[in-house]
Scaffold this motif. Structure first.
Motif, PDB file in Angstrom:
ATOM      1  N   PRO A  60       0.787  -1.236   0.000  1.00  0.00           N
ATOM      2  CA  PRO A  60       0.000   0.000   0.000  1.00  0.00           C
ATOM      3  C   PRO A  60       0.820   1.287   0.000  1.00  0.00           C
ATOM      4  O   PRO A  60       0.237   2.361   0.076  1.00  0.00           O
ATOM      5  CB  PRO A  60      -0.807  -0.083   1.310  1.00  0.00           C
ATOM      6  N   HIS A  61       2.148   1.204  -0.085  1.00  0.00           N
ATOM      7  CA  HIS A  61       2.940   2.444  -0.077  1.00  0.00           C
ATOM      8  C   HIS A  61       4.243   2.232  -0.842  1.00  0.00           C
ATOM      9  O   HIS A  61       5.179   1.625  -0.315  1.00  0.00           O
ATOM     10  CB  HIS A  61       3.229   2.853   1.379  1.00  0.00           C
ATOM     11  N   VAL A  62       4.274   2.718  -2.084  1.00  0.00           N
ATOM     12  CA  VAL A  62       5.494   2.611  -2.897  1.00  0.00           C
ATOM     13  C   VAL A  62       5.709   3.935  -3.638  1.00  0.00           C
ATOM     14  O   VAL A  62       4.874   4.843  -3.556  1.00  0.00           O
ATOM     15  CB  VAL A  62       5.388   1.463  -3.941  1.00  0.00           C
ATOM     16  N   HIS A  63       6.837   4.017  -4.343  1.00  0.00           N
ATOM     17  CA  HIS A  63       7.105   5.196  -5.181  1.00  0.00           C
ATOM     18  C   HIS A  63       7.535   4.758  -6.570  1.00  0.00           C
ATOM     19  O   HIS A  63       8.394   3.902  -6.717  1.00  0.00           O
ATOM     20  CB  HIS A  63       8.148   6.083  -4.516  1.00  0.00           C
ATOM     21  N   LEU A  64       6.890   5.346  -7.576  1.00  0.00           N
ATOM     22  CA  LEU A  64       7.087   4.888  -8.949  1.00  0.00           C
ATOM     23  C   LEU A  64       7.317   6.014  -9.939  1.00  0.00           C
ATOM     24  O   LEU A  64       7.491   5.764 -11.125  1.00  0.00           O
ATOM     25  CB  LEU A  64       5.838   4.100  -9.383  1.00  0.00           C
ATOM     26  N   ILE A 118      -5.148  12.055  -1.467  1.00  0.00           N
ATOM     27  CA  ILE A 118      -3.945  12.874  -1.266  1.00  0.00           C
ATOM     28  C   ILE A 118      -3.023  12.293  -0.199  1.00  0.00           C
ATOM     29  O   ILE A 118      -3.426  11.469   0.619  1.00  0.00           O
ATOM     30  CB  ILE A 118      -4.300  14.318  -0.852  1.00  0.00           C
ATOM     31  N   LYS A 119      -1.797  12.777  -0.216  1.00  0.00           N
ATOM     32  CA  LYS A 119      -0.810  12.445   0.808  1.00  0.00           C
ATOM     33  C   LYS A 119      -0.204  13.744   1.305  1.00  0.00           C
ATOM     34  O   LYS A 119       0.251  14.563   0.506  1.00  0.00           O
ATOM     35  CB  LYS A 119       0.265  11.561   0.167  1.00  0.00           C
ATOM     36  N   ILE A 120      -0.207  13.897   2.621  1.00  0.00           N
ATOM     37  CA  ILE A 120       0.476  15.037   3.235  1.00  0.00           C
ATOM     38  C   ILE A 120       1.909  14.613   3.512  1.00  0.00           C
ATOM     39  O   ILE A 120       2.151  13.577   4.125  1.00  0.00           O
ATOM     40  CB  ILE A 120      -0.230  15.450   4.540  1.00  0.00           C
ATOM     41  N   SER A 147       6.365  -1.319   1.854  1.00  0.00           N
ATOM     42  CA  SER A 147       7.809  -1.270   1.586  1.00  0.00           C
ATOM     43  C   SER A 147       8.308   0.159   1.532  1.00  0.00           C
ATOM     44  O   SER A 147       9.461   0.431   1.841  1.00  0.00           O
ATOM     45  CB  SER A 147       8.126  -1.969   0.273  1.00  0.00           C
ATOM     46  N   ASP A 148       7.423   1.122   1.128  1.00  0.00           N
ATOM     47  CA  ASP A 148       7.870   2.471   0.783  1.00  0.00           C
ATOM     48  C   ASP A 148       8.986   2.348  -0.261  1.00  0.00           C
ATOM     49  O   ASP A 148       9.868   3.181  -0.364  1.00  0.00           O
ATOM     50  CB  ASP A 148       8.365   3.231   2.025  1.00  0.00           C
ATOM     51  N   GLY A 149       8.925   1.241  -0.987  1.00  0.00           N
ATOM     52  CA  GLY A 149       9.966   0.958  -1.982  1.00  0.00           C
ATOM     53  C   GLY A 149       9.446   1.266  -3.367  1.00  0.00           C
ATOM     54  O   GLY A 149       9.158   2.411  -3.678  1.00  0.00           O
TER      55      GLY A 149
HETATM   56 ZN   LIG Z   1       6.980   7.086   0.905  1.00  0.00          ZN
END
Ligand SMILES: [Zn+2]
Length: 466
Positions: free
Chosen positions: A61-65, A146-148, A346-348
């Motif tokens: 539920p949390h990655v960066h692409l 959104i994400k703060i 992962s925040d991966g």
């Molecule tokens: Zn992140």
């Protein structure tokens, strides 16, 4: 005729109470059935799953692409790690939408829009009306909300509160990286975020990362934060299993631009300067993310220094997550047996730390959690959090999203998304992708490549499952 038949595996689907040797048949993009000994003659393709474990597709539920946070290599890296669905946690949503059909490696992808003062907000204390415009625009563009970015681009506590209110009113997903203009991205910021959210609903990002021992010993920090979250089922969250974080290597006027990078240097005993970062890279404390083939890897030492000197605007990673916080966030439950931190994240993605399958299965191997718990944290709960009612289970009619696990090696040996094999033995085979959007997205986004969901089904807006 089934399109794909998985034979002889152990099917573990806690949402339907199944754990046993069962064959699984897929028809097109969905699960057709699970039964004893299905005839291979009924399927156009049959795979032998002897010794393997078949579980609902893993959701990160949390990655960066996106390019600004590591790049599109992340799609490939996620598929390789056995993930079938992921949420880009910063956007731009429009970038994800523009690239997913070509680059998503067959994955299901959703995205949030980061709200950043000076970028899409006029300042750090915007009024509700302005916040509402950004939120509605994210939904229309195909985002979930959104994400703060409190740790990087904080808002005032009041504007953070208004963001929660306006998101809740519009049933938009809201994720908060703790930290405001008053409090840091640490235990104080996290406790403040819980108070700001109050009885409303929000996703508090990567719980363990606020417990790095900067306010008091990490163990005390994580116990405080978990105690605070214990009674707050209205707050959904995730935690990492990786030791390394991800921040920026960019330096301006003799020091790293990012406050988080400077904090990491301080934690490692390095000067909070460009020279300090260079030393940290050379000594192996800071890893520098660089492209290698189709993936990004973390480099250390002289090789890493060269990459960083060429262009310092690259992600860097420090081993700053506390093991106490990682472990307690992973395993601590409430009295009713629910996890205080409901998911692994992962925040991966584009940052080389896509380890929720590998390390989560190590926790299973060590008997710190059951396999059913692992599936709860990697598929069932993320599906509930996001309102993905067709995921998190392998009962008939659900999406054909499956991860095949090898419990011996603690790895994913295959990933299937919407009925298609997207990864087999670490080889990524998936093409195209599906973008998960809400019913509020522009009507122009239609066809097989889009899946519309209603966030009224999200745990943020529906009653928590018992
Ligand atoms: Zn992140």
């Amino acid at each position: 005729m089934y399109s794909l038949l998985l034979k002889n595996g152990r099917l573990v689907d806690p949402a339907s109470g199944v754990d046993g040797k069962l064959d699984v048949a897929i028809e097109g993009t969905r699960i057709a059935c699970a039964a004893d000994d299905i005839d291979p003659g009924q399927a156009s393709q049959t795979l032998d799953m002897e010794g393997k474990v078949i579980v609902p597709g893993i959701i990160d539920p949390h990655v960066h692409l996106t390019e600004r946070l590591g790049g599109h290599e992340g799609f490939y890296m996620l598929a390789q790690a056995g993930i079938t669905t992921a949420v880009d946690f910063a956007g731009p949503v429009s970038e994800i939408r523009d690239c997913f059909r070509k680059e998503a490696c067959g994955l299901n992808i959703a995205s949030l829009e980061a709200i950043i003062p000076g970028d899409n907000l006029s300042n750090e204390n915007p009024p509700s009306k302005e916040l509402e415009e950004v939120i509605l625009s994210s939904l229309e563009e195909g985002g979930l909300g959104i994400k703060i970015m409190g740790g990087h681009y904080p808002l005032t506590p009041e504007a953070t509160r208004r963001s929660v209110d306006v998101s809740n009113r519009n049933e938009a997903y809201i994720a908060i990286h703790a930290g405001t203009t008053k409090k840091g991205s640490n235990l104080e910021g996290a406790l403040e975020a819980v108070d700001i959210i109050g009885a409303s609903s929000a996703h508090l990002a990567h719980i363990n990362s606020y417990c790095r021992g900067t306010v008091k010993p990490a163990l005390e920090e994580v116990l405080d934060l978990l105690a605070k979250l214990r009674s707050r089922k209205n707050i959904v969250s995730g935690s990492y299993l990786a030791m390394v974080n991800g921040t920026s290597g960019k330096c301006i006027e003799g020091r790293p631009e990012s406050l988080i990078t400077r904090r990491c240097l301080e934690m490692g005993g390095y000067a909070q300067t460009t020279r300090g970062l260079e030393k940290a890279i050379l000594s192996g404390f800071a890893g520098v993310s660089t492209r290698k083939g189709k993936t990004n890897v973390l480099l250390y030492g002289e090789e890493a220094r060269k990459v960083w000197l060429e262009d310092d605007n690259v992600p860097v990673s420090f081993p700053v997550n506390s093991p106490e916080a990682i472990l307690l966030c992973a395993i601590t439950k409430r009295d009713d047996n629910s996890f205080i931190v409901p998911s692994f994240v992962s925040d991966g993605g584009a940052i080389a730390r896509n380890c929720i399958v590998e390390r989560g299965l190590m926790l299973v191997k060590m008997q710190y959690m059951s396999l059913a718990d692992f599936i709860l944290k990697t598929s069932i709960n993320p599906a509930r959090m996001l309102g993905l009612t067709t995921k998190g289970s392998l009962s008939p009619g659900k999406d054909g999203d499956i991860t095949i696990l090898d419990l011996e090696t603690c790895t994913a040996s295959m990933a299937i998304a919407r009925g298609k094999i997207i990864m087999k033995d670490k080889e990524v085979l998936g093409t195209g992708g599906t973008m998960i959007i809400t019913e509020k997205a522009s009507p122009g986004f239609k066809g097989d490549h889009f899946q519309r969901i209603s966030l009224s089904e999200s745990q943020l807006y529906s009653k928590p499952a018992s």
